[in-house]
Design a protein around this motif. Structure first.
Motif, PDB file in Angstrom:
ATOM      1  N   GLU A 185       0.828  -1.209   0.000  1.00  0.00           N
ATOM      2  CA  GLU A 185       0.000   0.000   0.000  1.00  0.00           C
ATOM      3  C   GLU A 185       0.867   1.267   0.000  1.00  0.00           C
ATOM      4  OE1 GLU A 185      -3.966   0.617   0.368  1.00  0.00           O
ATOM      5  OE2 GLU A 185      -3.031  -0.624  -1.165  1.00  0.00           O
ATOM      6  N   HIS A 229       0.988   4.102  -2.900  1.00  0.00           N
ATOM      7  CA  HIS A 229       0.758   5.512  -2.584  1.00  0.00           C
ATOM      8  C   HIS A 229       1.936   6.362  -3.057  1.00  0.00           C
ATOM      9  CE1 HIS A 229       0.905   9.106   0.039  1.00  0.00           C
ATOM     10  NE2 HIS A 229      -0.417   9.066  -0.048  1.00  0.00           N
ATOM     11  N   GLU A 236      -6.342  11.159  -1.119  1.00  0.00           N
ATOM     12  CA  GLU A 236      -6.168  10.713   0.261  1.00  0.00           C
ATOM     13  C   GLU A 236      -7.440  10.918   1.077  1.00  0.00           C
ATOM     14  OE1 GLU A 236      -1.342  11.508   0.698  1.00  0.00           O
ATOM     15  OE2 GLU A 236      -2.777  13.057   1.293  1.00  0.00           O
ATOM     16  N   VAL A 288      -9.855   8.134  -0.046  1.00  0.00           N
ATOM     17  CA  VAL A 288      -9.495   6.839   0.531  1.00  0.00           C
ATOM     18  C   VAL A 288      -9.848   6.793   2.020  1.00  0.00           C
ATOM     19  CG1 VAL A 288      -7.533   5.349   1.137  1.00  0.00           C
ATOM     20  CG2 VAL A 288      -7.736   6.278  -1.174  1.00  0.00           C
ATOM     21  N   CYS A 311     -13.479   6.205   2.298  1.00  0.00           N
ATOM     22  CA  CYS A 311     -13.777   4.802   1.969  1.00  0.00           C
ATOM     23  C   CYS A 311     -13.585   3.909   3.189  1.00  0.00           C
ATOM     24  CB  CYS A 311     -12.850   4.314   0.843  1.00  0.00           C
ATOM     25  SG  CYS A 311     -13.451   4.610  -0.812  1.00  0.00           S
ATOM     26  N   LYS A 312     -12.499   4.130   3.903  1.00  0.00           N
ATOM     27  CA  LYS A 312     -12.198   3.290   5.062  1.00  0.00           C
ATOM     28  C   LYS A 312     -13.191   3.534   6.200  1.00  0.00           C
ATOM     29  CE  LYS A 312      -7.279   2.732   4.103  1.00  0.00           C
ATOM     30  NZ  LYS A 312      -5.887   3.013   4.540  1.00  0.00           N
ATOM     31  N   LYS A 331     -10.322  -2.911   1.894  1.00  0.00           N
ATOM     32  CA  LYS A 331      -9.861  -1.788   2.716  1.00  0.00           C
ATOM     33  C   LYS A 331      -8.349  -1.801   2.901  1.00  0.00           C
ATOM     34  CE  LYS A 331     -12.591  -2.247   6.294  1.00  0.00           C
ATOM     35  NZ  LYS A 331     -13.121  -1.949   7.657  1.00  0.00           N
ATOM     36  N   LEU A 353      -6.688  -0.437  -0.974  1.00  0.00           N
ATOM     37  CA  LEU A 353      -7.366   0.607  -1.735  1.00  0.00           C
ATOM     38  C   LEU A 353      -6.415   1.315  -2.696  1.00  0.00           C
ATOM     39  CD1 LEU A 353      -9.699   2.100   1.013  1.00  0.00           C
ATOM     40  CD2 LEU A 353     -10.406   0.843  -1.031  1.00  0.00           C
ATOM     41  N   TRP A 354      -5.199   1.626  -2.238  1.00  0.00           N
ATOM     42  CA  TRP A 354      -4.236   2.299  -3.109  1.00  0.00           C
ATOM     43  C   TRP A 354      -3.663   1.341  -4.146  1.00  0.00           C
ATOM     44  CZ3 TRP A 354      -3.781   7.391  -3.343  1.00  0.00           C
ATOM     45  CH2 TRP A 354      -4.150   8.157  -2.229  1.00  0.00           C
ATOM     46  N   HIS A 411      -7.245  -0.582  -6.100  1.00  0.00           N
ATOM     47  CA  HIS A 411      -8.400   0.134  -6.634  1.00  0.00           C
ATOM     48  C   HIS A 411      -8.079   1.524  -7.176  1.00  0.00           C
ATOM     49  CE1 HIS A 411     -10.972  -3.126  -5.439  1.00  0.00           C
ATOM     50  NE2 HIS A 411     -10.415  -3.118  -4.245  1.00  0.00           N
ATOM     51  N   VAL A 412      -7.331   2.332  -6.421  1.00  0.00           N
ATOM     52  CA  VAL A 412      -6.988   3.664  -6.928  1.00  0.00           C
ATOM     53  C   VAL A 412      -6.054   3.545  -8.128  1.00  0.00           C
ATOM     54  CG1 VAL A 412      -5.931   5.884  -6.406  1.00  0.00           C
ATOM     55  CG2 VAL A 412      -7.325   4.741  -4.664  1.00  0.00           C
TER      56      VAL A 412
END
Length: 205
Positions: free
Chosen positions: A4, A8, A24, A27, A30-31, A45, A48-49, A52-53
């Protein structure tokens, strides 16, 4: 450095500081929302970076040279549509999400991140036909069903951007039974088995 953190860091080198800060914030939301609702899974979770991102940002490059009117079907938690709207501010984004909780989340992110977009909290089939420059969807349906959902939003110059996994070739074969279209296939940078399909000139067979 974990996966992650590495993702990032890589994204931070590709986008401007303001965009990174907005991502940021997204995200983080989202969490926090994911802890209360079924917005994202527990596994998601934690990536995510990295998944998904980063995956969603690929569509920004895939849309280079295309117009700014974009519709994202089955927007879910905002991947890829909300990420695109953050990273490509010239985009006029419409997010289609029939789940009321997820639609409320998308509106919350748009307000907190000051991202201009439209959220349609209904099924894609309920929307009136209208041509967009770009139609996207991620993890929504097999390609033949996805093209049926997308068809009302295709015009002569519309491009569909559809991330797909290891079954992409099978899905393309099935889709060609119902539709004629041109497709460019680009390997995914985030999934070794994945591709991005760039669909043009969509018509029923």
């Amino acid at each position: 450095m974990g996966e992650e953190d590495a993702a990032h860091h890589a994204i931070a080198k590709r986008v401007d500081p303001a965009t990174l800060q907005t991502l940021e914030t997204f995200v983080g939301l989202c969490k926090s929302w994911g802890a209360k609702t079924n917005l994202v899974s527990s596994a998601d979770k934690e990536r995510l970076w990295s998944r998904h991102v980063a995956d969603s940002l690929q569509l920004v490059g895939a849309a280079h040279g295309l117009g700014g009117h974009w519709i994202d079907l089955g927007a879910g938690a905002g991947f890829p549509g909300l990420v695109v709207a953050i990273a490509r501010p010239e985009t006029t984004m419409t997010l289609v999400e029939s789940n009321k909780k997820k639609a409320a989340f998308l509106l919350r992110v748009a307000a907190e991140c000051k991202v201009a977009l439209r959220v349609e909290s209904r099924r894609a089939e309920a929307l009136p036909p209208k041509a967009f420059d770009v139609v996207s969807a991620r993890a929504l349906a097999p390609l033949h069903k996805l093209l049926a959902l997308s068809e009302p939003f295709f015009g002569d110059t519309t491009v569909g951007l559809f991330p797909k996994g290891r079954e992409a070739a099978t899905e393309l074969t099935m889709a060609h039974q119902s539709y004629r279209f041109d497709v460019d296939i680009t390997p995914s940078r985030t999934d070794p088995d994945g591709v991005i399909l760039r669909v043009r000139n969509l018509v029923r067979a």
